[in-house]
Design an enzyme around this catalytic site. Sequence first.
Site, mmCIF file in Angstrom:
data_model
loop_
_atom_site.group_PDB
_atom_site.id
_atom_site.type_symbol
_atom_site.label_atom_id
_atom_site.label_comp_id
_atom_site.label_asym_id
_atom_site.label_seq_id
_atom_site.Cartn_x
_atom_site.Cartn_y
_atom_site.Cartn_z
ATOM 1 C CB CYS A 123 10.829 0.811 7.528
ATOM 2 S SG CYS A 123 11.043 0.340 5.831
ATOM 3 C CG HIS A 268 13.749 3.236 8.434
ATOM 4 N ND1 HIS A 268 14.308 1.994 8.494
ATOM 5 C CD2 HIS A 268 13.170 3.318 7.128
ATOM 6 C CE1 HIS A 268 14.180 1.541 7.213
ATOM 7 N NE2 HIS A 268 13.399 2.350 6.275
ATOM 8 C CG ASN A 299 15.897 0.451 3.702
ATOM 9 O OD1 ASN A 299 15.509 -0.392 4.906
ATOM 10 N ND2 ASN A 299 15.081 1.451 3.359
#
Length: 343
Positions: A123, A268, A299
Site C-alpha cells: 500500500c 492510502h 482498498n
Amino acid sequence: MTVQLKQIQPVAGTRILGVGGFRGEQVVDNAAIIGPIDSSDEWIRQRTGIVTRRRANPETSILDMAVIAANESLEASGVTPDQIDVVLLSTVTYFEQTPSLAARLADAIGATPAAAYDVSAACAGYCYGIGQADALVRSGQARNVLVVGVERMSDFIDPTDRSISFLLGDGAGAAVVGPSDTPGIAPTVWGSDGSLAGHITQTTPWLELRQDQGEGVPATVDAAAWPTLRQEGPSVFKWVISSIPEIARQAVAAAGLELDDIDVFIPHQANMRIIDQLVKMLGLREDVVVGRDIADTGNTSAASIPLATERLLREGQARSGQIALQIGFGAGLAYAAQVVVLP
C-alpha cells in the site's frame, strides 16, 4: 588520453504532469459478500465505510488494467510513450517472478527501450514510486518517469476471511513525473518496520504449493493451498494511529510547509475509520479536501492513492496547483509520504 565522463544535468524540480486510473468493471456491493463472512451490510459500513468495491472481470488481466491507467496518465500529461525513460510499477498481485510486469507494460504502451522495474511495497508502493521518480528526474537519470500502482486483489483473497477480504478491490492508478521549473514534489519521508511484518501477510509461501510426486515425476500444485491475505486488524489500526500522523508531519516539514498550507489530503484508502482518525489527529483545516475513494472502490493497495487523486481531479473536488499531502502505509510494514503539487 584522458577520458571525459558525461556530466549529468540535474533539473530545478519535478512535478506530477498527469494522472490516470482504471477501476474493476464489476461493482460488488456488501450484500454480495456478507454471506461467506457471516456479516451484514451495516457491520461493513460501520467498520470500514465501504458501500461497494470494484473488481475486475475474469478476462481483464493485471497488465490490461495497468495499460489503461498508464495511457490515461500519458494523455493527461501530454507526454508520449517514446518520451518515457523509466517505467516504475508497484504491485503485490503479479504472480510471475520474471519478467517484470513493468517491462511488459513498457512494451504494451510503446515505451521501449525505457528502463522498467517492479516494486513490492504494497500500500506504500505508489508513494515509493513517486519518491524514486522524483530522484531520477532531479538527478538527470531520466526526464519523464511513468509510475503505476496496480492490483488484482480479488486473486489474492479468501471470500470467507473476515480480517481483510471484504475490504479489497481491483484497480490501477498511474502518474507521469517530469521536470519542472519549480519544485512540485517535496522530499519523501519513507521507511519500514519488519518486526511488525506479521500484521499483514499471505497465508502460504509459494514454495509450499509444490507437491512432489517422486523421482522423475514433475511436481504438481496444491490449488487448495493458494495463498491469500490475512490481516491483524486491531494491530494494524494501532500502528497506523500511533505512527502515521508523525510521518505525515515530517513530510510536511520536509516540504518547508505547515499543516495549514495543505489543501488536499490523500491517504492510502485502507479504511474510512482510519482516514477520519488521521484527519482528526493531524488537525487539518476544515476546508481541506480528503480523498475518500474507498467508499465506492474499496482498498486497492498500491493503486489506491493515484485512484483517489484521479477521482478528486476528475470530479472537480480538487484542482490543478493545489498542495496535496499523500501518504501510503501497509504490509511490510512499510510507509511513505510526500507533499506534491496536483497536476
